[in-house]
Design a protein around this motif. Structure first.
Motif, PDB file in Angstrom:
ATOM      1  N   SER A  13       1.068  -0.981  -0.394  1.00  0.00           N
ATOM      2  CA  SER A  13       0.324  -0.066   0.012  1.00  0.00           C
ATOM      3  C   SER A  13       0.680   1.106   0.237  1.00  0.00           C
ATOM      4  CB  SER A  13      -1.252   0.131   1.382  1.00  0.00           C
ATOM      5  OG  SER A  13       0.183   0.043   2.173  1.00  0.00           O
ATOM      6  N   ILE A  15       3.100   4.152  -0.133  1.00  0.00           N
ATOM      7  CA  ILE A  15       4.304   4.848  -0.499  1.00  0.00           C
ATOM      8  C   ILE A  15       5.115   3.538  -1.123  1.00  0.00           C
ATOM      9  CG2 ILE A  15       6.905   5.824  -0.096  1.00  0.00           C
ATOM     10  CD1 ILE A  15       5.296   7.807   1.924  1.00  0.00           C
ATOM     11  N   ARG A  35       2.052  -7.070   5.900  1.00  0.00           N
ATOM     12  CA  ARG A  35       1.154  -7.551   6.669  1.00  0.00           C
ATOM     13  C   ARG A  35      -0.436  -8.428   5.813  1.00  0.00           C
ATOM     14  NH1 ARG A  35       0.040  -5.282  12.565  1.00  0.00           N
ATOM     15  NH2 ARG A  35      -0.509  -3.942  10.865  1.00  0.00           N
ATOM     16  N   ARG A  36      -0.689  -7.364   5.297  1.00  0.00           N
ATOM     17  CA  ARG A  36      -2.006  -7.487   4.757  1.00  0.00           C
ATOM     18  C   ARG A  36      -1.736  -9.004   3.695  1.00  0.00           C
ATOM     19  NH1 ARG A  36      -3.380  -2.092   2.432  1.00  0.00           N
ATOM     20  NH2 ARG A  36      -2.590  -1.597   4.552  1.00  0.00           N
ATOM     21  N   ASP A  52       4.980 -10.529   8.420  1.00  0.00           N
ATOM     22  CA  ASP A  52       5.207  -9.265   9.613  1.00  0.00           C
ATOM     23  C   ASP A  52       6.430  -8.927  10.074  1.00  0.00           C
ATOM     24  OD1 ASP A  52       4.273  -8.207  12.066  1.00  0.00           O
ATOM     25  OD2 ASP A  52       3.003  -8.684  12.593  1.00  0.00           O
ATOM     26  N   VAL A  53       6.907  -7.806  10.220  1.00  0.00           N
ATOM     27  CA  VAL A  53       8.217  -7.111  10.664  1.00  0.00           C
ATOM     28  C   VAL A  53       8.258  -7.590  11.806  1.00  0.00           C
ATOM     29  CG1 VAL A  53       8.905  -5.961   8.501  1.00  0.00           C
ATOM     30  CG2 VAL A  53       7.758  -4.881  10.786  1.00  0.00           C
ATOM     31  N   THR A  75       9.118  -0.065   4.009  1.00  0.00           N
ATOM     32  CA  THR A  75       7.789   1.187   4.277  1.00  0.00           C
ATOM     33  C   THR A  75       7.363   0.609   5.385  1.00  0.00           C
ATOM     34  OG1 THR A  75       6.961   0.568   2.565  1.00  0.00           O
ATOM     35  CG2 THR A  75       8.621   2.197   2.161  1.00  0.00           C
ATOM     36  N   LYS A 100       8.139   0.101  13.410  1.00  0.00           N
ATOM     37  CA  LYS A 100       9.370   1.312  12.596  1.00  0.00           C
ATOM     38  C   LYS A 100      10.651   0.737  13.037  1.00  0.00           C
ATOM     39  CE  LYS A 100       8.686   5.528   9.984  1.00  0.00           C
ATOM     40  NZ  LYS A 100       8.188   5.993   9.626  1.00  0.00           N
ATOM     41  N   GLY A 168       7.338  13.504   4.319  1.00  0.00           N
ATOM     42  CA  GLY A 168       6.156  14.701   4.557  1.00  0.00           C
ATOM     43  C   GLY A 168       4.497  14.147   4.852  1.00  0.00           C
ATOM     44  N   VAL A 170       1.995  13.152   3.588  1.00  0.00           N
ATOM     45  CA  VAL A 170       1.870  12.152   2.308  1.00  0.00           C
ATOM     46  C   VAL A 170       0.619  11.036   2.522  1.00  0.00           C
ATOM     47  CG1 VAL A 170       2.870  10.234   0.965  1.00  0.00           C
ATOM     48  CG2 VAL A 170       4.014  11.568   1.614  1.00  0.00           C
ATOM     49  N   THR A 172      -1.770   8.829   2.134  1.00  0.00           N
ATOM     50  CA  THR A 172      -1.942   7.343   2.802  1.00  0.00           C
ATOM     51  C   THR A 172      -2.587   6.776   3.606  1.00  0.00           C
ATOM     52  OG1 THR A 172      -0.559   7.150   3.486  1.00  0.00           O
ATOM     53  CG2 THR A 172       0.592   7.665   1.179  1.00  0.00           C
TER      54      THR A 172
HETATM   55  N1  LIG Z   1       1.418   9.113   4.959  1.00  0.00           N
HETATM   56  C1  LIG Z   1       2.750   9.995   5.663  1.00  0.00           C
HETATM   57  O1  LIG Z   1       2.334  11.491   5.695  1.00  0.00           O
HETATM   58  C2  LIG Z   1       4.093  10.228   6.312  1.00  0.00           C
HETATM   59  C3  LIG Z   1       4.822  11.060   6.709  1.00  0.00           C
HETATM   60  C4  LIG Z   1       5.722  11.014   7.337  1.00  0.00           C
HETATM   61  C5  LIG Z   1       6.278   9.515   7.013  1.00  0.00           C
HETATM   62  N2  LIG Z   1       6.253   8.208   6.575  1.00  0.00           N
HETATM   63  C6  LIG Z   1       6.186   6.884   6.913  1.00  0.00           C
HETATM   64  O2  LIG Z   1       6.386   6.841   5.476  1.00  0.00           O
HETATM   65  C7  LIG Z   1       5.878   4.612   5.611  1.00  0.00           C
HETATM   66  C8  LIG Z   1       5.046   4.650   4.854  1.00  0.00           C
HETATM   67  O3  LIG Z   1       3.619   4.796   4.864  1.00  0.00           O
HETATM   68  P1  LIG Z   1       3.192   5.457   3.928  1.00  0.00           P
HETATM   69  O4  LIG Z   1       2.269   6.333   3.857  1.00  0.00           O
HETATM   70  O5  LIG Z   1       2.804   4.362   1.821  1.00  0.00           O
HETATM   71  O6  LIG Z   1       1.294   4.465   4.865  1.00  0.00           O
HETATM   72  P2  LIG Z   1       0.770   3.065   4.395  1.00  0.00           P
HETATM   73  O7  LIG Z   1      -0.441   2.948   3.083  1.00  0.00           O
HETATM   74  O8  LIG Z   1      -0.480   2.837   5.799  1.00  0.00           O
HETATM   75  O9  LIG Z   1       1.959   2.072   4.388  1.00  0.00           O
HETATM   76  C9  LIG Z   1       2.432   1.516   5.556  1.00  0.00           C
HETATM   77  C10 LIG Z   1       2.716  -0.568   5.218  1.00  0.00           C
HETATM   78  O10 LIG Z   1       3.205  -0.852   6.650  1.00  0.00           O
HETATM   79  C11 LIG Z   1       2.522  -1.761   6.758  1.00  0.00           C
HETATM   80  N3  LIG Z   1       2.749  -2.580   7.736  1.00  0.00           N
HETATM   81  C12 LIG Z   1       2.255  -1.825   8.932  1.00  0.00           C
HETATM   82  N4  LIG Z   1       2.401  -3.284   9.986  1.00  0.00           N
HETATM   83  C13 LIG Z   1       3.436  -4.054  10.048  1.00  0.00           C
HETATM   84  C14 LIG Z   1       4.129  -5.097  10.178  1.00  0.00           C
HETATM   85  N5  LIG Z   1       4.050  -5.445  11.284  1.00  0.00           N
HETATM   86  N6  LIG Z   1       4.671  -5.930   9.267  1.00  0.00           N
HETATM   87  C15 LIG Z   1       4.719  -5.736   7.715  1.00  0.00           C
HETATM   88  N7  LIG Z   1       4.046  -4.622   7.733  1.00  0.00           N
HETATM   89  C16 LIG Z   1       3.374  -3.201   8.237  1.00  0.00           C
HETATM   90  C17 LIG Z   1       1.073  -1.833   6.222  1.00  0.00           C
HETATM   91  O11 LIG Z   1       0.353  -2.835   6.097  1.00  0.00           O
HETATM   92  P3  LIG Z   1      -0.545  -3.281   7.291  1.00  0.00           P
HETATM   93  O12 LIG Z   1      -1.635  -2.242   7.021  1.00  0.00           O
HETATM   94  O13 LIG Z   1      -1.413  -4.532   6.340  1.00  0.00           O
HETATM   95  O14 LIG Z   1      -0.179  -3.760   8.474  1.00  0.00           O
HETATM   96  C18 LIG Z   1       1.201  -1.172   5.238  1.00  0.00           C
HETATM   97  O15 LIG Z   1       1.259  -1.552   3.644  1.00  0.00           O
HETATM   98  C19 LIG Z   1       5.741   4.603   6.857  1.00  0.00           C
HETATM   99  O16 LIG Z   1       7.044   4.527   7.555  1.00  0.00           O
HETATM  100  C20 LIG Z   1       5.304   6.004   7.435  1.00  0.00           C
HETATM  101  O17 LIG Z   1       5.318   5.981   9.080  1.00  0.00           O
HETATM  102  C21 LIG Z   1       4.223   8.679   6.350  1.00  0.00           C
END
Ligand SMILES: NC(=O)c1ccc[n+]([C@@H]2O[C@H](COP(=O)([O-])OP(=O)(O)OC[C@H]3O[C@@H](n4cnc5c(N)ncnc54)[C@H](OP(=O)(O)O)[C@@H]3O)[C@@H](O)[C@H]2O)c1
Length: 231
Positions: A13, A15, A35-36, A52-53, A75, A100, A168, A170, A172
Motif C-alpha cells: 500500500s 508509498i 502484513r495484509r 509481519d516485520v 516502508t 517502525k 512529509g 503524504v 496514504t
Molecule cells: N503518509 C505520511 O504522511 C507519512 C509521513 C511521514 C512518514 N511516513 C512513513 O512512510 C512509510 C510508509 O507509510 P505510508 O504513508 O505508505 O502508509 P501505509 O500505506 O499505511 O503503508 C504502511 C505499510 O506498512 C505495513 N505494515 C504495518 N505494520 C506492519 C508489520 N508489522 N509488518 C509488515 N508490514 C506492516 C502496512 O500494512 P498493514 O496495514 O497490512 O499492516 C502498510 O502497507 C511509513 O514508515 C510511515 O511512517 C508516512
C-alpha cells in the motif's frame, strides 16, 4: 533496472506500493511484502508476499526464501494517533517502535547477507524526526532513531549503500480511517500550509527511492521529500 531484484517491505500500500510499481516500470523484478493479504486488483507483474516485520523468525525465513537480491526498500510503518505525554500509552508506543524501528532493523539484519554487491537498503523515517510538534512525541522519536540507524548502518554494512527517505505529509492509509470527504479536507488543509501548496502522493516519494537505488555514490543520506514541510 533490468536484471535487478527489488524487495519492498510495506509494499502492498501507499508509498511502498508506489515504489514497487515504479521499480517494476523501470524493468526490475519486484517482490512487495506486508502484513495484509494481497490487495484486490494487484498488478500481476509484481510478486506479493505476506510478512509481519515484528516476527523475527518469519523475517529470517522470508529472506532465506528470496535468496540473493539487489535492493531492499522498507516502508512498513504503524498507524498511530497523535498523543501528548500525559495521554501516551507506553504499550502503544512500544508496539509502534516494534514495527517502525525494530521492524526495519530486523529486516536489514536478516537481508544483509543476501544483498548483492552494488546493492542498497533504503529505510523510511518521516518529517517529525527533525520537527518538534506537540503530540508527535512517538513519531519524532521513532523517525529520529531510524535516521541514526541509517547512518551507522551505512558505515557498518559498506560497501552496501544505506540511505533514508524522510516523507512529509503524504496522502496514504497512514492518516488512519476516514471518509473520502474527510481525507480530501485534510489534504486541502495540510497542503495549503506547505510551500508547494499540496500534500504529497506515493508517486512523489517513489521517485526518491528509485533515484537512491540507482545512484551508486549515495550512502548515509537522509533525503527529505516533504513539499518544504521542514522549512
Ligand atoms: N503518509 C505520511 O504522511 C507519512 C509521513 C511521514 C512518514 N511516513 C512513513 O512512510 C512509510 C510508509 O507509510 P505510508 O504513508 O505508505 O502508509 P501505509 O500505506 O499505511 O503503508 C504502511 C505499510 O506498512 C505495513 N505494515 C504495518 N505494520 C506492519 C508489520 N508489522 N509488518 C509488515 N508490514 C506492516 C502496512 O500494512 P498493514 O496495514 O497490512 O499492516 C502498510 O502497507 C511509513 O514508515 C510511515 O511512517 C508516512
Amino acid at each position: 533496472m533490468k536484471n535487478q531484484l527489488v524487495v519492498v517491505i510495506g509494499g502492498l500500500s501507499g508509498i511502498g506500493r508506489a515504489v514497487a510499481e515504479q521499480a517494476a516500470a523501470a524493468g526490475a523484478r519486484v517482490i512487495a511484502a506486508g502484513r495484509r493479504a494481497t490487495p484486490a486488483e494487484w498488478p500481476s507483474h509484481i510478486e506479493s508476499a505476506q510478512l509481519d516485520v515484528t516476527d523475527d523468525a518469519a523475517v529470517q525465513r522470508f529472506f532465506a526464501g528470496v535468496g540473493e537480491f539487489d535492493h531492499l526498500v522498507l516502508t512498513a510503518g504503524p498507524v498511530i494517533p497523535s498523543a501528548r505525554l500525559a495521554d501516551l500509552a507506553p504499550e502503544q508506543a512500544m508496539a509502534a517502535f516494534d514495527v517502525k524501528v525494530f521492524g526495519q532493523l530486523r529486516a536489514v539484519k536478516h537481508a544483509a547477507r543476501y544483498l548483492n554487491a552494488g546493492g542498497s537498503v533504503t529505510l523510511t523515517s518521516g518529517l517529525l524526526a527533525r520537527k518538534a510538534v506537540p503530540g508527535g512525541l512517538v513519531k519524532s522519536a521513532m523517525n529520529a532513531a531510524v535516521e541514526a540507524m541509517g547512518k551507522t548502518l551505512a558505515k557498518e554494512l559498506a560497501p552496501l549503500r544505506v540511505n533514508v527517505v524522510s516523507p512529509g505529509m503524504v496522502e496514504t492509509g497512514m492518516w488512519g480511517e476516514m471518509s473520502d470527504a474527510e481525507r480530501g479536507a485534510m489534504a486541502q488543509r495540510a497542503g495549503a500550509g506547505l510551500p508547494v501548496g499540496r500534500v504529497g502522493q506515493g508517486s512523489d516519494l517513489a521517485q526518491a527511492y528509485l533515484m537512491i537505488m540507482q545512484n551508486g555514490f549515495m550512502t548515509g543520506a537522509v533525503v527529505d521529500v516533504d513539499g518544504g514541510g521542514l522549512l
